[in-house]
Write an enzyme that holds these catalytic residues in place. Structure first.
Site, mmCIF file in Angstrom:
data_model
loop_
_atom_site.group_PDB
_atom_site.id
_atom_site.type_symbol
_atom_site.label_atom_id
_atom_site.label_comp_id
_atom_site.label_asym_id
_atom_site.label_seq_id
_atom_site.Cartn_x
_atom_site.Cartn_y
_atom_site.Cartn_z
ATOM 1 N N ARG A 25 -18.797 3.491 -19.819
ATOM 2 C CA ARG A 25 -19.436 1.973 -19.296
ATOM 3 C C ARG A 25 -20.989 1.574 -18.690
ATOM 4 N NH1 ARG A 25 -13.753 2.651 -18.413
ATOM 5 N NH2 ARG A 25 -12.778 1.641 -20.791
ATOM 6 N N GLU A 53 -15.552 -4.940 -33.200
ATOM 7 C CA GLU A 53 -15.235 -4.911 -32.058
ATOM 8 C C GLU A 53 -15.788 -6.626 -33.050
ATOM 9 O OE1 GLU A 53 -16.882 -4.598 -28.028
ATOM 10 O OE2 GLU A 53 -19.056 -4.350 -28.912
ATOM 11 N N HIS A 87 0.559 -0.983 -0.004
ATOM 12 C CA HIS A 87 0.017 0.289 -0.047
ATOM 13 C C HIS A 87 0.774 1.256 -0.253
ATOM 14 C CE1 HIS A 87 -3.896 -1.692 1.122
ATOM 15 N NE2 HIS A 87 -3.654 -1.869 0.327
ATOM 16 N N ASP A 107 -11.356 -5.391 -27.219
ATOM 17 C CA ASP A 107 -12.356 -6.931 -27.976
ATOM 18 C C ASP A 107 -11.746 -6.907 -29.068
ATOM 19 O OD1 ASP A 107 -13.347 -7.852 -26.057
ATOM 20 O OD2 ASP A 107 -15.261 -6.535 -26.044
ATOM 21 N N CYS A 130 -12.304 3.704 -28.776
ATOM 22 C CA CYS A 130 -12.486 3.794 -27.937
ATOM 23 C C CYS A 130 -11.460 2.095 -27.084
ATOM 24 C CB CYS A 130 -14.063 3.630 -27.291
ATOM 25 S SG CYS A 130 -14.483 2.133 -28.128
#
Length: 661
Positions: free
Chosen positions: A414, A548, A307, A572, A619
């Protein structure tokens, strides 16, 4: 009731995903267990869950027993099958990007053993956060905490347990207070939340209380309990879980300090530009420190997945960790130079080294400053064409980062994250509010919303997905939506309502046949008629498709006559063109957008769009690569959408292209 699945959470159930999973599990009344390799643990204990060492692509089983067992299993399975689980409501710390705009992991991710360089004042550790720094050393070596080492009398035990519980409660309250502060970044907030979960976990508190009941004083009990649990994390064959050992020690230290009535050594007085030197720094301490004043971090403990490293990277602070005992050589250093790219640390550098590092720091600052001037730039080509540089985002929390980067709208929103983060399918009103907020935030720039792109690889509550051998080739995207008009029409109605507030555009994912576009238009017309009859304000929107699938590329000339725009989804598209699962590391080298087959598909799509006079955008993350931008623009693309971190670099590349004529 139980159900098995393959875990898709990126890197498995390490700290933040485990914290989110436990929070989700605690929302159900049922007893819930997670089972791996025959071992079952409570899904409501983050420590036990992390120690189960659930990794990406492993098979697990979720068991639930209670009134809401079905709902619990559906929600938890959906979480485990979501590659971005644990990140959907907090900013993901950005890894540094190379010149091509691609994400680069720290050079020493393998966490090789530290070694002395070929010079007396040079050390090498783990390159945990890239960048260069030189400045005065700020030694942070708080004294070790030791228990009283005495056995309690029987009559003292109850009071000692009460004292321990009060200390745990005080630490939790401090962390809750920190989480409520606006000054804490979203990424740091996720880390502090994970620490708070450890402080509240029965694994730590239960073991400590057991030791107190056995006659140990509270401080000794906490030290022993934390050491035992940390040792379990260290023994697991997983670098993410190994790093959690430091978190357990940090939480244990905070509890001990409260028990002793002491305050930890503060970082509040660190000078501007100083290099923070420590054997170990708790993420709790670093997250609350004046991070803007810290020039660099050097630490004996920690690695590239700790972290400390995540906080340093998210704030652009160079860091070298994992020096081990060699960090003690820095206790009396006056000045320190560090190279976060290679993991080098130089004690009291000579004049030549000072000059070299000062030059590197200045060059990096100039590069950053040079890019910020492109925030407000509208990139134009020599012929006057504007190239829109937009952002890919998945939640309203990401709006600010996109605006700060200078995004010319949203090229991909999205919507599946909106569906995944709720226990039930989001209502039309909730969706309309979300899309309207986006439209208002970026008006008059366009906001391109992708309709629900969900399938068996990332299911959501409220939709029953069939078992599929390969969900990437199955019932997903537009295929699922058209089969479930009850869900699809709710989203289309919300988008029509939101279009009143700005420049909303809508694109359909996974299109492979012209009929899918035509069926969608019929549903849009139905929704428009319904809203009109109900007297609900609404407006039209442009309808486009994502390119895609290979099928979409091959019918692109026909599709271009039916839609308002194309958006090429390179992630994709590359996967399908190359027939290589992009989540499978053994075929990762095939997932290369520069492969001639993929570039040919992009060019074919662009030609079809240009010939039809429609906008052609991209995109996928390839849109942010400066080495490819000129090629895409020459193909005819006029919109490029990417992560906010890549926007200014992309604008610079376009302007350089324009200058060359």
């Amino acid at each position: 009731m139980e159900r098995s699945t393959i875990v898709r959470v990126h890197e498995g159930l390490h700290a933040r995903p485990a914290t989110r999973f436990v929070k989700l599990a605690k929302g159900f009344e049922s007893d819930v267990e997670l089972v791996k390799d025959g071992k079952a643990v409570s899904a409501k204990s983050s420590v036990k869950l992390m120690l189960l060492a659930v990794k990406e692509n492993q098979e697990v089983t979720v068991r639930a027993n209670g009134a809401d067992a079905i709902e619990a299993i559906e929600a938890l399975i959906g979480y485990l099958e979501n590659p971005r689980a644990g990140l959907d409501d907090e900013a993901e710390p950005q890894s540094p990007a190379n010149d091509a705009g691609q994400e680069v992991l720290p050079a020493a991710l393998a966490e090789s053993a530290p070694a002395v360089l070929g010079r007396a004042n040079g050390l090498r550790g783990v390159a945990a956060s890239e960048g260069f720094a030189i400045g005065p050393a700020f030694a942070h070596f708080p004294p070790d905490i030791a228990g009283q080492g005495r056995l309690l009398q029987a009559e003292e035990i109850a009071g000692e347990i009460d004292r321990f519980r009060a200390a745990v409660s005080a630490v939790q309250s401090r962390m809750d207070h920190a989480l409520a502060q606006d000054s804490l970044s979203a990424g740091d907030r996720g880390i502090v939340a994970a620490l708070r979960d450890i402080a509240a976990d029965d694994s730590l508190t239960g073991e400590a209380e057991g030791l107190i009941k056995g006659g140990n004083d509270a401080v000794s009990a906490v030290i022993t309990a934390a050491s035992n649990i940390a040792a379990e994390f260290s023994a697991v064959d997983d670098h993410y879980l190994n790093a959690r050992a430091d978190d357990v020690h940090a939480v244990g230290r905070q509890i001990c300090l409260v028990l002793l009535g002491q305050d930890d050594v503060s970082l509040e007085n660190i000078p501007e530009g100083a290099i923070l030197i420590a054997d170990d720094i708790g993420a709790w301490d670093l997250a609350r420190a004046p991070l803007k004043r810290i020039g660099g971090v050097v630490c004996g403990h920690g690695g590239a997945t700790s972290h400390i490293a995540i906080i340093a990277r998210s704030h652009g602070i160079p860091a070298v960790l994992g020096l081990g005992g060699q960090v003690n050589a820095l206790r009396t250093a006056r000045d320190v130079a560090l190279d976060g790219n290679a993991g080098h640390v130089i004690i009291d550098p000579d004049e030549a080294t000072r000059a070299d590092f000062a030059g590197r720091v200045e060059a990096a600052a100039k590069e950053r400053a040079g890019l910020t001037i492109f925030k407000t730039v509208t990139p134009k080509l020599a012929d006057g064409r504007i190239i829109e540089v937009a952002a890919n985002i998945g939640s309203l929390e990401e709006i600010e980062a996109a605006q700060e980067a200078g995004a010319m709208g949203i090229g991909l929103f999205r919507t599946e994250l909106l569906f995944m983060r709720h226990m039930h399918l989001p209502s039309e009103d909730m969706q309309a509010e979300t899309y309207a907020a986006l439209a208002k935030a970026f008006a008059p720039y366009p906001v391109i919303v992708r309709t629900l792109d969900i399938g068996g690889d990332k299911p959501i509550a409220g939709i029953e997905f069939p078992d599929e051998e390969n969900p990437f080739l199955g019932w997903r995207g537009i295929r699922m939506c058209l089969d479930r008009p009850d869900i699809f029409k709710r989203q289309l109605r919300a988008l029509l309502r939101a279009a009143v507030h700005g420049n909303i555009k809508v694109m359909l994912p996974m299109v492979s046949d012209l009929s899918e576009v035509r069926q969608t238009r019929v549903l849009v017309d139905e929704c428009t008629a319904e809203l009109k009859a109900e007297g609900v304000p609404h407006a039209t929107f442009d309808l486009g498709v994502m390119i895609e699938t290979p099928a979409a590329v091959l019918i692109a000339p026909t599709l271009a006559k039916e839609v308002a725009f194309f958006s090429i989804g390179t992630n994709d598209l590359t996967q399908y063109i190359m027939a290589a699962d992009r989540l499978n590391p053994t075929v990762a080298k095939l997932n290369d957008v520069t492969n001639p087959a993929v570039m040919s598909a992009i060019e074919m799509t662009a030609k079809a769009g240009v010939a039809a006079g429609i906008m052609v955008g991209m995109c996928g993350e390839a849109a942010g690569r400066p080495d490819l931008i000129a090629t895409f623009v020459k193909m005819g693309l006029t919109e490029l959408s990417m992560s906010p971190a890549s926007i200014q670099r992309a604008k610079k590349a376009i302007m350089a292209m324009a200058a060359e004529g």
